[in-house]
Enzyme design. Structure first.
Site, PDB file in Angstrom:
ATOM      1  N   PRO A 179       0.813  -1.220   0.000  1.00  0.00           N
ATOM      2  CA  PRO A 179       0.000   0.000   0.000  1.00  0.00           C
ATOM      3  C   PRO A 179       0.848   1.274   0.000  1.00  0.00           C
ATOM      4  CG  PRO A 179      -0.297  -1.237   2.049  1.00  0.00           C
ATOM      5  CD  PRO A 179       0.543  -2.074   1.145  1.00  0.00           C
ATOM      6  N   ARG A 183      -3.515  -8.579 -20.571  1.00  0.00           N
ATOM      7  CA  ARG A 183      -4.436  -8.291 -21.669  1.00  0.00           C
ATOM      8  C   ARG A 183      -3.828  -7.390 -22.733  1.00  0.00           C
ATOM      9  NH1 ARG A 183      -7.450  -3.969 -21.543  1.00  0.00           N
ATOM     10  NH2 ARG A 183      -9.352  -4.971 -22.302  1.00  0.00           N
TER      11      ARG A 183
HETATM   12 CL1  6GU Z   1      -0.438  -3.773  -3.188  1.00  0.00          CL
HETATM   13  N1  6GU Z   1      -1.203  -4.297  -0.737  1.00  0.00           N
HETATM   14  C1  6GU Z   1      -2.014  -4.136   0.321  1.00  0.00           C
HETATM   15  N2  6GU Z   1      -1.803  -4.864   1.407  1.00  0.00           N
HETATM   16  N3  6GU Z   1      -3.025  -3.273   0.342  1.00  0.00           N
HETATM   17  C2  6GU Z   1      -3.216  -2.563  -0.763  1.00  0.00           C
HETATM   18  C3  6GU Z   1      -2.436  -2.687  -1.903  1.00  0.00           C
HETATM   19  C4  6GU Z   1      -1.411  -3.585  -1.849  1.00  0.00           C
HETATM   20  N4  6GU Z   1      -2.882  -1.837  -2.839  1.00  0.00           N
HETATM   21  C5  6GU Z   1      -3.915  -1.215  -2.282  1.00  0.00           C
HETATM   22  N5  6GU Z   1      -4.120  -1.639  -1.034  1.00  0.00           N
END
Ligand code: 6GU
Length: 248
Positions: free
Chosen positions: A91, A156
């Site tokens: 995130p 895609r």
């Molecule tokens: Cl890549 N990982 C996590 N744990 N939460 C997320 C994410 C990734 N992308 C958005 N939220």
């Protein structure tokens, strides 16, 4: 194109790619998806992939050793180029958008590392990963679902995976504006009718209607996209007229 995924939940990648476009791409030999269990690169009795943080505090971190070994093993086994992107799904990463998807689609190999627990040991970020990617501003339990999104978005664009080139070239985000409304038969469904112009056979008018509907929808829903979209003078004039009317 080959996708190599490192995860502690390899089973999560089975059903998303068991049918649909990516599945066909795999069957046709256009894409390979190799899913690796991070636990296979641990050496302790408990096969631990996480550990406590130095300095204290709650939460566990993904250990560096199995991730470095996992990537090294993928590189050796699949003979991937040394500079193949190593993408951490987290995130904290850069938000995934279509231009980056297009860039990834130009690679022969992508190595994806799915985070779990509270995060990664910083040395993974600094010395193993080449990219950190997030798919949006919300919290997932781990990077697996995000990796599935990334694989689908990139796969895609691999030539031949989606039926005709036309259908990926006209996508929203590729063209910079949102898709215009579309209709199929019947022309009158329970009194809900299709815009007459679409039944007129007048292709120039239909094209103008579609372009304007795209611009109107983009202005209403995603005005931020208009900043980067390729707009003609006529497009700009139409948008200005909408703004004067107050967004109709
Ligand atoms: Cl890549 N990982 C996590 N744990 N939460 C997320 C994410 C990734 N992308 C958005 N939220």
């Amino acid at each position: 194109m080959r996708f190599h995924v490192l995860t502690i939940f390899p089973g999560m990648f089975d059903s998303p790619f068991a049918e649909g476009v990516v599945h066909r791409g795999i069957d046709a030999g256009l894409i390979e998806l190799h899913v690796h269990d991070i636990r296979d690169y641990t050496h302790d009795r408990h096969r631990s992939t996480d550990d406590y943080t130095f300095g204290g505090g709650p939460g566990m971190l993904m250990k560096p050793e199995p991730l470095f070994e996992g990537v090294e093993s993928i590189r050796a086994k699949h003979d991937t180029p040394e500079n193949a992107p190593v993408i951490l799904l987290t995130p904290q990463g850069e938000r995934l958008k279509q231009p980056l998807v297009e860039k990834f689609a130009g690679e022969d190999d992508l190595i994806l590392i799915c985070g779990r627990y509270e995060g990664f040991d910083e040395r993974v970020r600094e010395n193993l990963a080449t990219h950190e990617i997030s798919i949006g501003d919300y919290v997932l339990n781990g990077g697996e679902a995000a990796a599935i999104v990334l694989v689908e978005a990139v796969a895609r664009l691999v030539p031949g995976v989606v039926g005709s080139d036309e259908s990926t070239r006209n996508d929203s985000f590729t063209t910079g504006v949102l898709q215009h409304p579309q209709y199929t038969r019947p022309a009158d469904f329970r009194g809900m009718t299709v815009p007459k112009v679409l039944l007129s056979g007048d292709h120039a008018r239909i094209e103008q209607w579609r372009r304007r509907a795209s611009l109107r929808r983009t202005l209403q829903r995603r005005p931020d996209l208009l900043e980067d979209a390729e707009l003609s003078r006529e497009d700009r004039e139409f948008l200005d007229s909408l703004k004067e009317e107050g967004h109709q």
